[in-house]
Design an enzyme around this catalytic site. Structure first.
Site, PDB file in Angstrom:
ATOM      1  N   GLY A   1      -0.617  -2.191   6.438  1.00 57.74           N
ATOM      2  CA  GLY A   1      -0.522  -3.391   7.252  1.00 57.74           C
ATOM      3  C   GLY A   1      -1.757  -4.246   7.067  1.00 57.74           C
ATOM      4  O   GLY A   1      -2.536  -4.034   6.126  1.00 57.74           O
TER       5      GLY A   1
ATOM      6  N   ASP B   1      -8.547  -1.329   5.510  1.00 59.45           N
ATOM      7  CA  ASP B   1      -8.556  -0.163   6.406  1.00 59.45           C
ATOM      8  C   ASP B   1      -8.316   1.145   5.665  1.00 59.45           C
ATOM      9  O   ASP B   1      -8.745   2.204   6.130  1.00 59.45           O
ATOM     10  CB  ASP B   1      -7.463  -0.321   7.473  1.00 59.45           C
ATOM     11  CG  ASP B   1      -6.076  -0.440   6.841  1.00 59.45           C
ATOM     12  OD1 ASP B   1      -5.910  -1.274   5.928  1.00 59.45           O
ATOM     13  OD2 ASP B   1      -5.172   0.304   7.246  1.00 59.45           O
TER      14      ASP B   1
ATOM     15  N   THR C   1       0.823  -1.210   0.000  1.00 60.72           N
ATOM     16  CA  THR C   1       0.000   0.000   0.000  1.00 60.72           C
ATOM     17  C   THR C   1       0.859   1.262   0.000  1.00 60.72           C
ATOM     18  O   THR C   1       1.940   1.261   0.569  1.00 60.72           O
ATOM     19  CB  THR C   1      -0.869  -0.041   1.277  1.00 60.72           C
ATOM     20  OG1 THR C   1      -1.787  -1.104   1.135  1.00 60.72           O
ATOM     21  CG2 THR C   1      -1.614   1.241   1.524  1.00 60.72           C
TER      22      THR C   1
END
Ligand code: ASP
Length: 311
Positions: free
Chosen positions: A229, A208, A177
């Site tokens: 993460g 997220d 990401t």
């Protein structure tokens, strides 16, 4: 001269010196430096934090080294579904998109949703319709096809696992990401994140990154944050907003708040990853509890820092 600063990340995970060839390490460093330079230039010319982070993220979305835009990982069906978000610390306005397909720059869509729609989060085909209305650029599936990511999908499918991005063949776990946070000369901070999510993820899975408060958050009064993460853990821990809350309600410094959330709370839950954070004074923190995190930061009048490994 007023201060400005920018930090970017290109994912965290099991990134070790022995796992990266010198060529790949050099390629990551040059990609990070190119991405931070474009944002830094905007800030140096008096531009705003939102534009700086958008451009830095947009550049990384072009680079197949990262799990965002062109380099996005495959979901279980062998498709790309991307998530992105942006937030303005001055106004607390935010825009986010989840499950967008074939769009070259999800970060531009997140920004358009923030600036030109009455909403914060648009998903799937509704988001695609809005992107078309905004005249944003789409590309065919082939544009997003990266052979080693497809190979990872085949392995993950076979093993029945949902895995975090394996950017380099041979790596165990890696989150590719991308994200950026910045402080501009006007004293405003902002954050943006963009991702392809996780290899072999279920159709419709949302990570997220587009969840305001989990993977992305910005508030001039506290901090601007972009996470990377294992998304499910970052959502459950409301990571970005937790850092902000510790500063707002407990009076902690940016560093103290980041340490508690990333190195203690997330670790306790088993959530691997990290984040980049900035406050309105130009302090920058880039904590991660994994082996490494692709990261870079640059403050006005200071040298560029690029890091990959833990030490
Ligand atoms: N946080 C992202 C997600 O779970 C993955 C990553 O950071 O690479 O979708």
């Amino acid at each position: 001269m007023k201060k400005y600063a920018i930090a970017i990340h290109g994912g965290a995970g099991t990134i070790t010196r022995s796992g990266l060839t010198p060529e790949l390490e050099a390629a990551y460093k040059s990609a990070l430096s190119e991405a931070i330079e474009i944002g830094d230039k905007i800030l140096a010319e008096g531009g705003n934090a939102l534009d700086a982070i958008t451009e830095s993220v947009r550049l990384m979305e072009n680079n197949e080294l990262f799990n965002a835009g062109k380099g996005s990982v495959f979901n279980h069906e062998g498709k790309h579904e991307m998530d992105a978000a942006i937030m303005d610390g001055k106004t607390l306005m935010a825009g986010a998109v989840s499950g967008i397909r074939n769009l070259k720059h999800p970060v531009l869509l997140a920004k358009a949703i923030m600036e030109k729609s009455a909403h914060v989060l648009l998903a799937n085909s509704g988001a695609a319709d809005f992107a078309k209305d905004m005249g944003l650029e789409f590309a065919p599936d082939e544009y997003f096809f990266v052979q080693h990511r497809y190979d990872q999908l085949l392995v993950a499918r076979e093993e029945g696992q949902i895995v975090l991005d394996h950017t380099t063949p041979g790596d165990e776990k890696k989150f590719g990401t991308v994200g950026a946070v910045a402080l501009d000369v006007h004293g405003n901070i902002a954050a943006a994140t963009s991702t392809g999510g996780m290899t072999n993820k279920r159709w419709g899975r949302v990570g997220d990154s587009p969840i305001i408060g989990a993977g992305t958050y910005a508030n001039n009064a506290t901090c601007a944050i972009s996470c990377t993460g294992h998304g499910e853990y970052f959502i459950r821990s409301v990571v970005a907003y937790d850092v902000s809350c510790l500063m707002e309600y407990k009076g902690l410094s940016l560093k103290e708040a980041c340490d508690i959330v990333v190195m203690k709370k997330l670790v306790k839950l088993g959530g691997e990853g990290g984040l980049i954070a900035i406050d309105a004074a130009g302090n920058i923190e880039m904590p991660f509890n994994s082996e490494g995190m692709y990261r870079a930061m640059k403050r006005s009048g200071e040298d560029l820092f690029i890091g990959i490994y833990k030490d």
